[in-house]
Design an enzyme around this catalytic site. Structure first.
Site, short mmCIF file in Angstrom:
data_model
loop_
_atom_site.label_atom_id
_atom_site.label_comp_id
_atom_site.label_asym_id
_atom_site.label_seq_id
_atom_site.Cartn_x
_atom_site.Cartn_y
_atom_site.Cartn_z
CE LYS A 33 -4.20 -1.82 1.73
NZ LYS A 33 -5.37 -1.67 2.68
CE LYS A 74 -5.30 -8.71 -2.14
NZ LYS A 74 -6.05 -8.66 -0.93
CE LYS A 90 -12.07 -3.71 -0.25
NZ LYS A 90 -12.87 -4.35 0.85
P1 AMP Z 1 -10.65 -6.96 2.31
O1 AMP Z 1 -11.08 -6.91 0.94
O2 AMP Z 1 -8.93 -6.67 2.27
O3 AMP Z 1 -11.39 -6.10 3.28
O4 AMP Z 1 -10.64 -8.46 2.65
C1 AMP Z 1 -11.62 -8.98 3.52
C2 AMP Z 1 -11.50 -10.66 3.69
O5 AMP Z 1 -11.70 -10.97 2.19
C3 AMP Z 1 -10.07 -10.92 4.29
O6 AMP Z 1 -10.08 -12.22 4.80
C4 AMP Z 1 -9.51 -11.22 3.01
O7 AMP Z 1 -8.43 -12.17 3.47
C5 AMP Z 1 -10.31 -11.72 2.06
N1 AMP Z 1 -9.97 -11.70 0.66
C6 AMP Z 1 -9.73 -10.56 0.04
N2 AMP Z 1 -9.28 -10.42 -1.40
C7 AMP Z 1 -9.34 -11.78 -1.57
C8 AMP Z 1 -9.00 -12.37 -2.55
N3 AMP Z 1 -8.84 -12.15 -3.91
N4 AMP Z 1 -9.04 -13.86 -2.51
C9 AMP Z 1 -9.47 -14.83 -1.17
N5 AMP Z 1 -9.99 -13.84 -0.14
C10 AMP Z 1 -9.61 -12.66 -0.34
#
Ligand code: AMP
Ligand code: TRP
Length: 344
Positions: free
Chosen positions: A125, A207, A210
């Protein structure tokens, strides 16, 4: 003792405390669902689950206040639509439980700069944000450790990218227990074997995220059927033309993973079904399966959002219970650290 009472007590004795959270930062995508939401919903049946919206994590990068408010409600509606049951699960809003930031401050005073500087997500980031990187972004894993440690959490279901943060929470718990006496349960991350890292549709070497520069990278849980079709049909694969789950072919493997989880089939079954068929057929079926999966979910989210007062009521009730629980832990923590003057 009656048999059903005995059964219930036995079940409770073996129930683990599970906790997870998601940031309300706009789009929730299929990676969030597969990596974090579905495993949490699954764990709700046989465990004590706590699930919350981490709005104080979201503000580590700039948010427009009116949008943030909307996103908190949308994230809550999404949890409920995915099957989180507030009668079974403690569902709440992080900022409504001030003990989270209080414990984060205390943990700040035990964590080392080097431990945070090593965090991959922070390094990534920082690369993007440069000079505008906030202190909050640096400190974010400590707030996450506080989230986890306040509730005697044993298991934290997360996607692969959060493993390092849960490991930091473990290290901080062990250090605190050593220096101040046994206080925190040492948590374990729970990462699913298949689907812990859903990759970007436009670039399967990174990965799904968003914050990706192109919306073609992710499949939002709110995308309409035409958008789903377009994104899946244009997803990057390779020239081999054989539908397979094979680590050396990240594009097609990623699509097979998504298909396998959404339709509850094994990747091997899918490989067999598509012998002799091309990527075109497979992608068409995948887009259809995703549409069938997402449309009812979207309808439920919409209904929840039409009843904003209900959503707020659910969150407030959960936050009140969470505050009571968190305060009990903080009373112990304050005593251990030596800031509580009342010793009884
Ligand atoms: P975030 O979008 O960073 O708030 O992530 C929320 C949850 O979704 C966390 O447990 C992340 O590890 C999971 N997560 C986010 N992106 C991915 C992805 N591309 N594949 C699998 N899990 C994800
Ligand atoms: N940092 C996590 C993410 O971005 C969200 C999060 C905050 C979390 N607190 C948590 C996840 C506690 C699990 C447990 O995905």
């Amino acid at each position: 003792m009656r048999l059903d009472t005995w059964r219930l007590e036995l079940k409770t004795a073996f129930m683990s405390k599970v906790l997870t959270a998601i940031q309300p930062s706009g789009i929730l995508h299929i990676g969030n669902y597969i990596g974090a939401i579905e495993p949490a919903v699954e764990s709700q049946r046989d465990n004590e689950l706590r699930m919350f919206v981490v709005d104080y994590h979201a503000i580590t990068v700039p948010q427009k206040p009116e949008e943030l408010r909307k996103n908190i409600l949308t994230a809550t509606a999404t949890y409920l639509a995915c099957g989180i049951d507030p009668k079974k699960t403690l569902l709440f809003q992080q900022s409504q439980v001030p003990q989270h930031t209080e414990l984060a401050w205390i943990l700040n005073c035990t964590a080392r700069m080097g431990e945070l500087e090593r965090m991959t997500q922070f390094k990534d980031k920082t690369r993007v944000r440069g000079e505008t990187t906030t202190v909050g972004l640096f400190d974010y894993p400590i707030l996450m450790a506080a989230d986890i440690l306040l509730y005697d959490t044993a298991i934290v279901p997360v996607g692969e990218d959060q493993k390092q943060h849960v490991e930091l929470a473990r290290d901080l718990a062990i250090r605190f227990n050593r220096d101040f006496g046994e206080t925190f349960v040492v948590p374990q991350p729970k990462i699913r074997e298949v689907g812990a890292r859903i990759m970007g549709l436009d670039d399967p070497t990174k990965k799904m995220s968003k914050s990706a520069s192109s919306p073609k990278n992710y499949l939002s849980l709110l995308d309409d059927p035409e958008t789903i079709r377009k994104k899946i049909m244009s997803a990057v694969t390779d020239n081999e033309g054989k539908v397979a789950f094979d680590e050396t072919r990240p594009g097609i493997s990623n699509l097979v993973t998504i298909f396998s989880i959404i339709t509850k089939q094994t990747p091997e079954q899918i490989e067999l079904d598509y012998i002799g068929k091309g990527y075109g057929d497979f992608k068409k079926d995948l887009a259809e399966a995703l549409t069938l999966f997402l449309l009812p979910l979207q309808a439920k989210i919409k209904t929840y959002l039409e009843h904003e007062d209900e959503l707020i009521k659910i969150l407030n009730a959960g936050s009140t219970r969470a505050r009571e629980e968190a305060e009990k832990k903080m009373e112990v923590v304050r005593k251990r650290v030596g800031v509580c003057l009342n010793q009884d």
